[in-house]
Design an enzyme around this catalytic site. Structure first.
Site, PDB file in Angstrom:
ATOM      1  N   VAL A  11       0.823  -1.217   0.000  1.00 59.79           N
ATOM      2  CA  VAL A  11       0.000   0.000   0.000  1.00 59.79           C
ATOM      3  C   VAL A  11       0.857   1.268   0.000  1.00 59.79           C
ATOM      4  O   VAL A  11       0.634   2.181  -0.793  1.00 59.79           O
ATOM      5  CB  VAL A  11      -0.962  -0.007   1.209  1.00 59.79           C
ATOM      6  CG1 VAL A  11      -1.534   1.374   1.470  1.00 59.79           C
ATOM      7  CG2 VAL A  11      -2.101  -0.987   0.943  1.00 59.79           C
ATOM      8  N   THR A  86      -0.869  -3.934   9.663  1.00 61.45           N
ATOM      9  CA  THR A  86      -1.728  -4.129  10.845  1.00 61.45           C
ATOM     10  C   THR A  86      -2.175  -5.601  10.848  1.00 61.45           C
ATOM     11  O   THR A  86      -3.341  -5.902  10.629  1.00 61.45           O
ATOM     12  CB  THR A  86      -2.958  -3.201  10.823  1.00 61.45           C
ATOM     13  OG1 THR A  86      -3.588  -3.278   9.525  1.00 61.45           O
ATOM     14  CG2 THR A  86      -2.604  -1.771  11.117  1.00 61.45           C
ATOM     15  N   ASN A 211     -14.712  -4.755   3.519  1.00 61.29           N
ATOM     16  CA  ASN A 211     -13.972  -6.019   3.393  1.00 61.29           C
ATOM     17  C   ASN A 211     -14.773  -7.199   3.923  1.00 61.29           C
ATOM     18  O   ASN A 211     -14.765  -8.285   3.336  1.00 61.29           O
ATOM     19  CB  ASN A 211     -12.624  -5.920   4.120  1.00 61.29           C
ATOM     20  CG  ASN A 211     -11.530  -5.432   3.191  1.00 61.29           C
ATOM     21  OD1 ASN A 211     -11.813  -5.081   2.038  1.00 61.29           O
ATOM     22  ND2 ASN A 211     -10.307  -5.397   3.661  1.00 61.29           N
ATOM     23  N   GLY A 256     -14.392 -20.883  -4.971  1.00 61.18           N
ATOM     24  CA  GLY A 256     -12.971 -21.219  -4.941  1.00 61.18           C
ATOM     25  C   GLY A 256     -12.608 -21.909  -3.637  1.00 61.18           C
ATOM     26  O   GLY A 256     -13.494 -22.356  -2.904  1.00 61.18           O
ATOM     27  N   CYS A 263      -5.559  -9.215   3.578  1.00 57.54           N
ATOM     28  CA  CYS A 263      -6.586  -8.354   4.171  1.00 57.54           C
ATOM     29  C   CYS A 263      -7.800  -9.091   4.721  1.00 57.54           C
ATOM     30  O   CYS A 263      -8.122  -8.936   5.899  1.00 57.54           O
ATOM     31  CB  CYS A 263      -7.041  -7.308   3.152  1.00 57.54           C
ATOM     32  SG  CYS A 263      -5.741  -6.118   2.771  1.00 57.54           S
ATOM     33  N   ARG A 331       0.569 -14.041   1.812  1.00 53.83           N
ATOM     34  CA  ARG A 331      -0.020 -13.960   3.160  1.00 53.83           C
ATOM     35  C   ARG A 331      -1.401 -14.616   3.199  1.00 53.83           C
ATOM     36  O   ARG A 331      -2.273 -14.269   2.424  1.00 53.83           O
ATOM     37  CB  ARG A 331      -0.096 -12.492   3.618  1.00 53.83           C
ATOM     38  CG  ARG A 331       1.271 -11.940   3.984  1.00 53.83           C
ATOM     39  CD  ARG A 331       1.212 -10.482   4.363  1.00 53.83           C
ATOM     40  NE  ARG A 331       1.069  -9.611   3.197  1.00 53.83           N
ATOM     41  CZ  ARG A 331       1.075  -8.277   3.263  1.00 53.83           C
ATOM     42  NH1 ARG A 331       1.205  -7.678   4.427  1.00 53.83           N
ATOM     43  NH2 ARG A 331       0.951  -7.561   2.167  1.00 53.83           N
TER      44      ARG A 331
HETATM   45  P1  NAD Z   1       3.312  -4.525   4.141  1.00 51.08           P
HETATM   46  O1  NAD Z   1       3.600  -5.462   5.241  1.00 51.08           O
HETATM   47  O2  NAD Z   1       3.497  -4.946   2.719  1.00 51.08           O
HETATM   48  O3  NAD Z   1       4.188  -3.198   4.335  1.00 51.08           O
HETATM   49  C1  NAD Z   1       4.385  -2.538   5.550  1.00 51.08           C
HETATM   50  C2  NAD Z   1       5.736  -1.832   5.485  1.00 51.08           C
HETATM   51  O4  NAD Z   1       5.843  -0.949   6.594  1.00 51.08           O
HETATM   52  C3  NAD Z   1       6.927  -2.777   5.589  1.00 51.08           C
HETATM   53  O5  NAD Z   1       7.802  -2.529   4.502  1.00 51.08           O
HETATM   54  C4  NAD Z   1       7.595  -2.398   6.927  1.00 51.08           C
HETATM   55  O6  NAD Z   1       8.998  -2.546   6.905  1.00 51.08           O
HETATM   56  C5  NAD Z   1       7.188  -0.941   7.057  1.00 51.08           C
HETATM   57  N1  NAD Z   1       7.196  -0.399   8.422  1.00 51.08           N
HETATM   58  C6  NAD Z   1       6.620  -0.908   9.546  1.00 51.08           C
HETATM   59  N2  NAD Z   1       6.813  -0.070  10.573  1.00 51.08           N
HETATM   60  C7  NAD Z   1       7.498   0.995  10.104  1.00 51.08           C
HETATM   61  C8  NAD Z   1       7.986   2.207  10.691  1.00 51.08           C
HETATM   62  N3  NAD Z   1       7.781   2.490  11.971  1.00 51.08           N
HETATM   63  N4  NAD Z   1       8.674   3.071   9.923  1.00 51.08           N
HETATM   64  C9  NAD Z   1       8.886   2.779   8.614  1.00 51.08           C
HETATM   65  N5  NAD Z   1       8.438   1.678   7.996  1.00 51.08           N
HETATM   66  C10 NAD Z   1       7.765   0.785   8.736  1.00 51.08           C
HETATM   67  O7  NAD Z   1       1.814  -4.037   4.379  1.00 51.08           O
HETATM   68  P2  NAD Z   1       0.696  -3.666   3.274  1.00 51.08           P
HETATM   69  O8  NAD Z   1       0.165  -4.881   2.624  1.00 51.08           O
HETATM   70  O9  NAD Z   1       1.213  -2.544   2.425  1.00 51.08           O
HETATM   71  O10 NAD Z   1      -0.463  -3.117   4.239  1.00 51.08           O
HETATM   72  C11 NAD Z   1      -0.337  -1.889   4.924  1.00 51.08           C
HETATM   73  C12 NAD Z   1      -1.706  -1.511   5.473  1.00 51.08           C
HETATM   74  O11 NAD Z   1      -2.611  -1.273   4.391  1.00 51.08           O
HETATM   75  C13 NAD Z   1      -2.363  -2.596   6.329  1.00 51.08           C
HETATM   76  O12 NAD Z   1      -3.063  -1.991   7.376  1.00 51.08           O
HETATM   77  C14 NAD Z   1      -3.332  -3.257   5.371  1.00 51.08           C
HETATM   78  O13 NAD Z   1      -4.424  -3.828   6.033  1.00 51.08           O
HETATM   79  C15 NAD Z   1      -3.777  -2.093   4.527  1.00 51.08           C
HETATM   80  N6  NAD Z   1      -4.242  -2.467   3.180  1.00 51.08           N
HETATM   81  C16 NAD Z   1      -3.544  -3.404   2.457  1.00 51.08           C
HETATM   82  C17 NAD Z   1      -3.971  -3.727   1.181  1.00 51.08           C
HETATM   83  C18 NAD Z   1      -3.238  -4.768   0.372  1.00 51.08           C
HETATM   84  O14 NAD Z   1      -3.781  -5.195  -0.669  1.00 51.08           O
HETATM   85  N7  NAD Z   1      -2.044  -5.192   0.767  1.00 51.08           N
HETATM   86  C19 NAD Z   1      -5.107  -3.104   0.632  1.00 51.08           C
HETATM   87  C20 NAD Z   1      -5.772  -2.148   1.382  1.00 51.08           C
HETATM   88  C21 NAD Z   1      -5.317  -1.841   2.663  1.00 51.08           C
END
Ligand code: NAD
Length: 431
Positions: A11, A86, A211, A256, A263, A331
């Site tokens: 994200v 999260t 979601n 499926g 998520c 994941r």
């Molecule tokens: P991710 O695990 O891919 O990325 C999180 C990143 O944050 C990691 O690179 C980590 O090293 C970094 N990080 C953590 N703490 C930090 C800090 N204090 N300072 C700097 N960097 C830090 O996570 P994601 O999939 O991108 O999801 C992020 C959020 O977005 C979550 O809450 C998720 O629910 C939400 N979200 C995800 C998606 C999806 O499709 N992946 C879609 C919508 C919403």
């Protein structure tokens, strides 16, 4: 406008790249030095179609940089986005807010000029207020506002979703914060994409409710699929006939092996826990979670039946292990439940996945990774279609069946339908 984005995951990186493409000056920050080093070399640490080109273009234009230094990233930034993970907290199913609150503390330490602190991470109702309290407590002189801006992008189509969203949701407490958010998203509003400006709690809830609703829709059709199999109906036809009704719609209505991904599992769990905390049990969501687990177990039992009661000594080709196509994200992928059951049952498992190997190698020990589906099925007893990558949508079933020791196919994504399978002389396998 100058923007800092904390977290360069699926994200944070997509948001940062797209904001820079809007014309903003963006600095992306991550704690993981390996990610920052890769980004500085121009490498994208995740697989997301189109992201590498868009990133390169904006780096070249001088609008996008990467750093591990939050203080430097925050200098002059009018908006600071929190886009950290999260995940599910171990033990109780709540959302783990450790990373969000740590980011809030770090922001507080470095906040000197006015900025809007925007939570893009999916967080339970009340979290934005906690972020505000944390910053205010750690840095009482800080001049800041908060905003909730949940993200709805889908991995695999993230750039298009971000650039052409169904809606942008913004939760704010003041007009001042609303104006900064409007400025950030101005390129989208100009093109008439809807914005829902609301309070913090509603914005936080919209994300979870959306979601949970989509997870419910998937689970509903998965249960209908089980009944179709017993009564002799074809769930593909049922889903098509239902989905053409505008009130229902055809998206998220494909049977499926159960939903997975980064998520739905964690967000349905967190929402159910929030309901329990407030003594408003969310029976539908709780049932969806339970049924989804049962569906994955049911798939394993159906596969065992297809293997005549035992996986032991069987050679099984698995096509696709990522939780969905066009991503390398593993994941909570259904493959993480299904493949270990095959390996644990004594099967020799061959896996083909266009992007899954890098993540999957450590997560799926004991499998053999191959690149060509036709090689993977050579002398195999069963082929399992687990992720609907485009590469697997137009397989020559007859050619595959001829190569196999026994032509048995478990098409867990219902790509081919019973007629195609029968024509290729595969042993039929219903959903
Ligand atoms: P991710 O695990 O891919 O990325 C999180 C990143 O944050 C990691 O690179 C980590 O090293 C970094 N990080 C953590 N703490 C930090 C800090 N204090 N300072 C700097 N960097 C830090 O996570 P994601 O999939 O991108 O999801 C992020 C959020 O977005 C979550 O809450 C998720 O629910 C939400 N979200 C995800 C998606 C999806 O499709 N992946 C879609 C919508 C919403």
């Amino acid at each position: 406008m100058r923007i800092a984005v904390i977290g360069t995951g699926y994200v944070g990186l997509v948001s940062g790249v797209c904001f820079s493409d809007f014309g903003h000056d963006v600095v992306c920050v991550d704690k993981d030095p390996a990610k920052i080093e890769a980004l500085e070399r121009g490498e994208v640490p995740i697989y997301e179609p189109g992201l590498d080109d868009l990133m390169a273009r904006n780096v070249e234009a001088g609008r996008l940089t990467f750093t591990g230094d939050l203080k430097a990233a925050m200098e002059g930034a009018q908006a600071i986005f929190i886009a950290v993970g999260t995940p599910t907290r171990r033990g109780d199913g709540h959302a783990d807010l450790t990373y969000v609150m740590a980011a809030a503390e770090e922001i507080a330490e470095n906040l000197t000029d006015f900025a809007v602190i925007v939570t893009k991470s999916t967080v339970p109702v009340g979290t934005n207020r906690k972020v505000k309290q944390t910053i205010a407590k750690a840095n009482p002189k800080a001049d800041f506002e908060i905003a909730s801006n949940p993200e709805f992008l889908r991995e695999g189509a993230a750039i298009d979703d971000f650039m052409r969203p169904d809606r942008v949701v913004v939760g704010v407490q003041t007009e001042r914060a609303a104006q900064v958010m409007a400025e950030i998203y101005r390129p989208l509003f100009r093109r008439d994409f809807p914005i829902v400006t609301t309070d913090l709690e509603s914005a936080e809830m919209i994300k979870y409710a959306a979601n949970a609703f989509l997870a419910t829709k998937i689970t509903f059709i998965n249960e209908i699929a089980a009944l179709c199999e017993k009564v002799g109906a074809d769930v593909k036809e049922v889903s098509k006939g239902m989905g053409l009704d505008n009130r229902i719609g055809n998206k998220f209505l494909h049977a499926g092996p159960g939903y997975g991904g980064s998520c739905f599992p964690k967000d349905t769990n967190a929402l159910a826990r929030t309901g329990q905390d407030y003594s408003v049990p969310l029976h539908i969501v709780e049932t969806v979670i339970e049924v989804n687990e049962a569906i994955k177990r049911r798939m394993i039992e159906k596969l065992r039946d297809l293997c005549e009661g035992s996986f032991n000594g069987k050679t099984i080709a698995v096509l696709g292990v990522t939780f969905k196509p066009n991503t390398d994200d593993m994941r909570d992928a259904p493959a993480l439940t299904i493949v270990p059951a095959l390996v644990g049952g004594g099967a020799r498992v061959r896996v083909v996945d266009p992007q899954g190997k890098r993540e999957g190698e450590a997560l799926l020990p004991g499998v053999h990774w191959l690149e060509d589906p036709y090689k993977a099925v050579q002398n195999a007893d069963v082929v399992v279609l687990l992720t609907e990558w485009n590469e697997f949508r137009a397989l020559d079933l007859k050619r595959m069946a001829k190569k196999m020791a026994a032509p048995r196919m478990a098409d867990l994504r219902n790509i081919y339908g019973t007629k195609d399978a029968k024509r290729a002389e595969f042993v039929p396998f219903g959903q």
